[in-house]
Scaffold this motif. Structure first.
Motif, mmCIF file in Angstrom:
data_model
loop_
_atom_site.group_PDB
_atom_site.id
_atom_site.type_symbol
_atom_site.label_atom_id
_atom_site.label_comp_id
_atom_site.label_asym_id
_atom_site.label_seq_id
_atom_site.Cartn_x
_atom_site.Cartn_y
_atom_site.Cartn_z
ATOM 1 N N ARG A 277 2.652 17.988 -11.824
ATOM 2 C CA ARG A 277 2.787 19.391 -11.412
ATOM 3 C C ARG A 277 4.001 20.046 -12.054
ATOM 4 O O ARG A 277 3.986 21.226 -12.381
ATOM 5 C CB ARG A 277 2.875 19.498 -9.892
ATOM 6 N N ALA A 278 5.065 19.270 -12.273
ATOM 7 C CA ALA A 278 6.286 19.797 -12.890
ATOM 8 C C ALA A 278 6.140 19.953 -14.400
ATOM 9 O O ALA A 278 6.994 20.546 -15.048
ATOM 10 C CB ALA A 278 7.462 18.881 -12.567
ATOM 11 N N GLY A 279 5.056 19.403 -14.961
ATOM 12 C CA GLY A 279 4.830 19.506 -16.394
ATOM 13 C C GLY A 279 5.506 18.406 -17.204
ATOM 14 O O GLY A 279 5.496 18.445 -18.429
ATOM 15 N N ALA A 280 6.084 17.423 -16.544
ATOM 16 C CA ALA A 280 6.755 16.327 -17.247
ATOM 17 C C ALA A 280 5.766 15.273 -17.735
ATOM 18 O O ALA A 280 6.077 14.502 -18.646
ATOM 19 C CB ALA A 280 7.798 15.684 -16.339
ATOM 20 N N VAL A 281 4.582 15.232 -17.133
ATOM 21 C CA VAL A 281 3.548 14.261 -17.486
ATOM 22 C C VAL A 281 2.224 15.018 -17.608
ATOM 23 O O VAL A 281 1.931 15.890 -16.791
ATOM 24 C CB VAL A 281 3.434 13.158 -16.403
ATOM 25 N N ARG A 282 1.449 14.668 -18.640
ATOM 26 C CA ARG A 282 0.154 15.331 -18.815
ATOM 27 C C ARG A 282 -0.755 15.073 -17.626
ATOM 28 O O ARG A 282 -0.682 14.027 -16.981
ATOM 29 C CB ARG A 282 -0.541 14.824 -20.075
ATOM 30 N N ASN A 283 -1.655 15.998 -17.353
ATOM 31 C CA ASN A 283 -2.563 15.883 -16.208
ATOM 32 C C ASN A 283 -3.620 14.796 -16.369
ATOM 33 O O ASN A 283 -4.159 14.307 -15.377
ATOM 34 C CB ASN A 283 -3.250 17.223 -15.935
ATOM 35 N N GLY B 232 0.811 -1.210 0.000
ATOM 36 C CA GLY B 232 0.000 0.000 0.000
ATOM 37 C C GLY B 232 0.844 1.259 0.000
ATOM 38 O O GLY B 232 0.552 2.216 -0.714
ATOM 39 N N ARG B 233 1.908 1.250 0.793
ATOM 40 C CA ARG B 233 2.802 2.419 0.822
ATOM 41 C C ARG B 233 3.507 2.602 -0.515
ATOM 42 O O ARG B 233 3.694 3.718 -0.979
ATOM 43 C CB ARG B 233 3.814 2.288 1.945
ATOM 44 N N ALA B 234 3.902 1.503 -1.152
ATOM 45 C CA ALA B 234 4.576 1.596 -2.447
ATOM 46 C C ALA B 234 3.627 2.173 -3.488
ATOM 47 O O ALA B 234 4.009 3.030 -4.285
ATOM 48 C CB ALA B 234 5.093 0.229 -2.873
ATOM 49 N N ALA B 235 2.375 1.716 -3.499
ATOM 50 C CA ALA B 235 1.388 2.234 -4.455
ATOM 51 C C ALA B 235 1.127 3.712 -4.199
ATOM 52 O O ALA B 235 1.030 4.510 -5.137
ATOM 53 C CB ALA B 235 0.093 1.437 -4.361
ATOM 54 N N SER B 236 1.041 4.084 -2.953
ATOM 55 C CA SER B 236 0.837 5.482 -2.593
ATOM 56 C C SER B 236 2.014 6.342 -3.050
ATOM 57 O O SER B 236 1.833 7.443 -3.557
ATOM 58 C CB SER B 236 0.642 5.595 -1.083
ATOM 59 N N SER B 237 3.213 5.805 -2.903
ATOM 60 C CA SER B 237 4.409 6.536 -3.320
ATOM 61 C C SER B 237 4.434 6.742 -4.827
ATOM 62 O O SER B 237 4.812 7.806 -5.310
ATOM 63 C CB SER B 237 5.672 5.789 -2.885
ATOM 64 N N ARG B 238 4.034 5.711 -5.589
ATOM 65 C CA ARG B 238 4.004 5.855 -7.049
ATOM 66 C C ARG B 238 2.977 6.901 -7.448
ATOM 67 O O ARG B 238 3.213 7.686 -8.376
ATOM 68 C CB ARG B 238 3.709 4.515 -7.707
ATOM 69 N N GLY B 239 1.844 6.938 -6.762
ATOM 70 C CA GLY B 239 0.845 7.957 -7.058
ATOM 71 C C GLY B 239 1.366 9.354 -6.767
ATOM 72 O O GLY B 239 1.156 10.283 -7.547
ATOM 73 N N ALA B 240 2.076 9.497 -5.666
ATOM 74 C CA ALA B 240 2.652 10.794 -5.311
ATOM 75 C C ALA B 240 3.711 11.206 -6.330
ATOM 76 O O ALA B 240 3.791 12.379 -6.715
ATOM 77 C CB ALA B 240 3.256 10.739 -3.906
ATOM 78 N N LEU B 241 4.504 10.250 -6.783
ATOM 79 C CA LEU B 241 5.527 10.544 -7.786
ATOM 80 C C LEU B 241 4.890 10.996 -9.099
ATOM 81 O O LEU B 241 5.353 11.961 -9.725
ATOM 82 C CB LEU B 241 6.397 9.305 -8.012
ATOM 83 N N LEU B 242 3.802 10.339 -9.493
ATOM 84 C CA LEU B 242 3.097 10.739 -10.708
ATOM 85 C C LEU B 242 2.529 12.152 -10.560
ATOM 86 O O LEU B 242 2.673 12.980 -11.462
ATOM 87 C CB LEU B 242 1.979 9.753 -11.031
ATOM 88 N N ARG B 243 1.899 12.439 -9.431
ATOM 89 C CA ARG B 243 1.345 13.793 -9.220
ATOM 90 C C ARG B 243 2.445 14.848 -9.250
ATOM 91 O O ARG B 243 2.259 15.932 -9.809
ATOM 92 C CB ARG B 243 0.582 13.843 -7.900
ATOM 93 N N HIS B 244 3.587 14.544 -8.668
ATOM 94 C CA HIS B 244 4.714 15.484 -8.665
ATOM 95 C C HIS B 244 5.189 15.740 -10.104
ATOM 96 O O HIS B 244 5.434 16.883 -10.488
ATOM 97 C CB HIS B 244 5.857 14.924 -7.811
ATOM 98 N N ALA B 245 5.286 14.670 -10.912
ATOM 99 C CA ALA B 245 5.699 14.824 -12.308
ATOM 100 C C ALA B 245 4.671 15.627 -13.095
ATOM 101 O O ALA B 245 5.026 16.435 -13.959
ATOM 102 C CB ALA B 245 5.908 13.451 -12.935
#
Length: 77
Positions: free
Chosen positions: A39-45, A24-37
């Motif tokens: 916000r940085a504009g590296a990945v479409r919303n 669960g923590r790993a999945a949460s971390s991947r979600g946070a990493l995606l949201r961070h990317a």
């Protein structure tokens, strides 16, 4: 910590509680990493984790296919 989750069989911590917690923590971390990317504009919303996983798996398949030994390969004399 997510690699450790694959080792636990649930006996030590009662019915896999620690394993589920790590996953669960790993999945949460991947979600946070995606949201961070995003916000940085590296990945479409509009991109979500399933699309990221599909792209990652396809990329790894291409890489590993390129690393596989050639079939029916004969060296020149």
């Amino acid at each position: 910590m997510s690699g450790v989750a694959l080792v636990y069989d649930g006996r030590e911590h009662g019915r896999g509680g620690r394993r589920r917690s790590c996953i669960g923590r790993a999945a949460s971390s991947r979600g946070a990493l995606l949201r961070h990317a995003q916000r940085a504009g590296a990945v479409r919303n509009d991109v979500e984790l399933p699309e990221v996983y599909a792209l990652l798996i396809a990329t790894l398949a291409i890489v590993f296919d390129g690393l596989a030994p050639l079939r029916n390969f004969q060296r020149a004399p």
